[in-house]
Design a protein around this motif. Structure first.
Motif, PDB file in Angstrom:
ATOM      1  N   LEU A 161      -3.641  -5.842   9.466  1.00 18.95           N
ATOM      2  CA  LEU A 161      -2.831  -5.254  10.527  1.00 18.95           C
ATOM      3  C   LEU A 161      -3.721  -4.748  11.666  1.00 18.95           C
ATOM      4  O   LEU A 161      -4.859  -4.363  11.434  1.00 18.95           O
ATOM      5  CB  LEU A 161      -1.990  -4.113   9.963  1.00 18.95           C
ATOM      6  CG  LEU A 161      -0.923  -4.542   8.950  1.00 18.95           C
ATOM      7  CD1 LEU A 161      -0.255  -3.332   8.325  1.00 18.95           C
ATOM      8  CD2 LEU A 161       0.112  -5.447   9.601  1.00 18.95           C
ATOM      9  N   PRO A 162      -3.256  -4.743  12.924  1.00 16.09           N
ATOM     10  CA  PRO A 162      -1.916  -5.177  13.341  1.00 16.09           C
ATOM     11  C   PRO A 162      -1.730  -6.683  13.165  1.00 16.09           C
ATOM     12  O   PRO A 162      -2.679  -7.458  13.241  1.00 16.09           O
ATOM     13  CB  PRO A 162      -1.855  -4.778  14.811  1.00 16.09           C
ATOM     14  CG  PRO A 162      -3.278  -4.784  15.258  1.00 16.09           C
ATOM     15  CD  PRO A 162      -4.072  -4.328  14.081  1.00 16.09           C
ATOM     16  N   HIS A 172       2.695  -3.864  15.602  1.00 16.36           N
ATOM     17  CA  HIS A 172       2.212  -2.651  14.947  1.00 16.36           C
ATOM     18  C   HIS A 172       3.326  -2.038  14.096  1.00 16.36           C
ATOM     19  O   HIS A 172       4.485  -1.954  14.531  1.00 16.36           O
ATOM     20  CB  HIS A 172       1.748  -1.625  15.979  1.00 16.36           C
ATOM     21  CG  HIS A 172       0.562  -2.071  16.787  1.00 16.36           C
ATOM     22  ND1 HIS A 172      -0.729  -1.724  16.459  1.00 16.36           N
ATOM     23  CD2 HIS A 172       0.480  -2.843  17.900  1.00 16.36           C
ATOM     24  CE1 HIS A 172      -1.564  -2.250  17.347  1.00 16.36           C
ATOM     25  NE2 HIS A 172      -0.854  -2.944  18.227  1.00 16.36           N
ATOM     26  N   ARG A 214       6.502  -0.118  15.149  1.00 23.29           N
ATOM     27  CA  ARG A 214       5.943   0.928  16.002  1.00 23.29           C
ATOM     28  C   ARG A 214       5.770   0.441  17.430  1.00 23.29           C
ATOM     29  O   ARG A 214       5.990   1.168  18.398  1.00 23.29           O
ATOM     30  CB  ARG A 214       4.602   1.383  15.440  1.00 23.29           C
ATOM     31  CG  ARG A 214       3.929   2.471  16.263  1.00 23.29           C
ATOM     32  CD  ARG A 214       2.564   2.811  15.689  1.00 23.29           C
ATOM     33  NE  ARG A 214       1.865   3.781  16.503  1.00 23.29           N
ATOM     34  CZ  ARG A 214       0.608   4.146  16.313  1.00 23.29           C
ATOM     35  NH1 ARG A 214      -0.089   3.605  15.324  1.00 23.29           N
ATOM     36  NH2 ARG A 214       0.041   5.036  17.101  1.00 23.29           N
ATOM     37  N   HIS A 246       4.593   1.412  11.616  1.00 23.52           N
ATOM     38  CA  HIS A 246       4.403   2.852  11.389  1.00 23.52           C
ATOM     39  C   HIS A 246       3.744   3.012  10.016  1.00 23.52           C
ATOM     40  O   HIS A 246       4.413   3.311   9.023  1.00 23.52           O
ATOM     41  CB  HIS A 246       5.749   3.581  11.421  1.00 23.52           C
ATOM     42  CG  HIS A 246       6.376   3.657  12.776  1.00 23.52           C
ATOM     43  ND1 HIS A 246       6.017   4.606  13.720  1.00 23.52           N
ATOM     44  CD2 HIS A 246       7.348   2.911  13.355  1.00 23.52           C
ATOM     45  CE1 HIS A 246       6.738   4.435  14.817  1.00 23.52           C
ATOM     46  NE2 HIS A 246       7.557   3.419  14.622  1.00 23.52           N
TER      47      HIS A 246
END
Length: 297
Positions: free
Chosen positions: A100-101, A72, A33, A74
């Protein structure tokens, strides 16, 4: 278990069934992302669908020993237990939804030399990874991290001495400062060394500079002449009536980081002293090697 259920419920509420794909599905997403550098500026701007693009990250802190990429995914495209694999330079990174990230660390250690480090991130579908990790459903991103040199440190001599023809280092003049590479860039005090024996008509001036590409030892035959490169050992011949006045030091030039040569040089005056140093008549100002630091611009 509770976390995965909550995460799954959130994903379903923000994504359609078409957006979430199982591993092995032809439409499984293997694009990031976004990627944000923890330090410095990145160019060009990150685009998830990019192919064959190298992103350059310029680190502004010349003393930095590592940097971090914030990666990052999706998340709405994945089921919580079917995330893609992410490789850094061919090695799998361990992560899960709770971490995450993802923070990818790129290290180069403590060095004064300029840094250019390449990091390759590959996002893969674990159930369609190709043959021996090649091909399949995957997307690769290349990042080149660049950090400038610590020029003042590169210009600091590693070692300096004057050795007589008998292979012994000449002594310092009593009451003066000895050579110290740690303070050579800070002190304007004279450094004097005594050349004591008339029976040794030659001396080797030895200067060792940083072993980094672009750094070299320089000297001039006279203080008014341009600096020229030398191999760091200079045999000087002296007689009673002759004085050597010159300049030695370290220089750095690099087409990217220092296109104009920068220098850290020292005025050098060497006279022969034929009077024994322990004689009351011996003048302390003769037979001395004086170094006074002067920065080039």
């Amino acid at each position: 278990r509770v976390f995965l259920l909550l995460w799954s419920a959130l994903a379903v509420s923000t994504a359609t069934a078409d957006e979430q794909k199982h591993q092995g599905d032809g439409a499984y997403v293997t694009q990031l992302r976004g990627v944000i550098p923890g330090d410095g500026a990145m160019s060009p701007a990150f685009t998830p669908e990019s192919t064959g693009v190298t992103y350059t990250i310029l680190i502004t802190d010349a003393k930095a020993e590592f940097t971090v990429l914030v990666v990052h995914l999706h998340m709405r495209n994945y089921f919580p237990d079917e995330l893609p694999t992410i490789e850094q330079d061919g090695k799998n990174l361990e992560f899960d939804p709770s971490t995450l990230p993802l923070k990818v660390r790129i290290e180069w250690g403590n060095t004064a030399a300029p840094v250019e480090k390449t990091c390759v991130l590959t996002v893969r579908d674990p159930k369609n990874s190709g043959i021996f990790g090649q091909g399949g459903n995957a997307h690769t991103y290349t990042f080149k991290v660049k950090r400038g040199p610590q020029i003042a440190q590169l210009l600091t001599p590693l070692r300096f001495q004057v050795v007589g023809a008998d292979a012994k280092e000449l002594p310092y003049l009593p009451g003066t400062l000895a050579f110290d590479r740690k303070t050579v860039g800070e002190s304007k005090a004279d450094l004097q060394m005594v050349y004591t024996s008339g029976s040794l008509p030659t001396a080797d001036v030895q200067l060792e500079c940083s072993h980094v590409e672009g750094v070299r030892a320089v000297r001039s035959n006279r203080p008014t002449e341009a600096m020229e490169a030398w191999n760091g050992t200079w045999k000087v011949g002296i007689n009673q009536a002759y004085q050597i006045a010159t300049t030695v030091g370290c220089a750095y030039e690099d087409p990217e980081w220092s296109p104009r040569q920068q220098e850290n040089v020292f005025g050098l005056r060497l006279l022969r002293n034929t009077t024994p140093i322990n004689s009351p008549a011996a003048p302390l100002t003769e037979g001395s090697l004086q170094m006074m630091q002067e920065y080039g611009d």
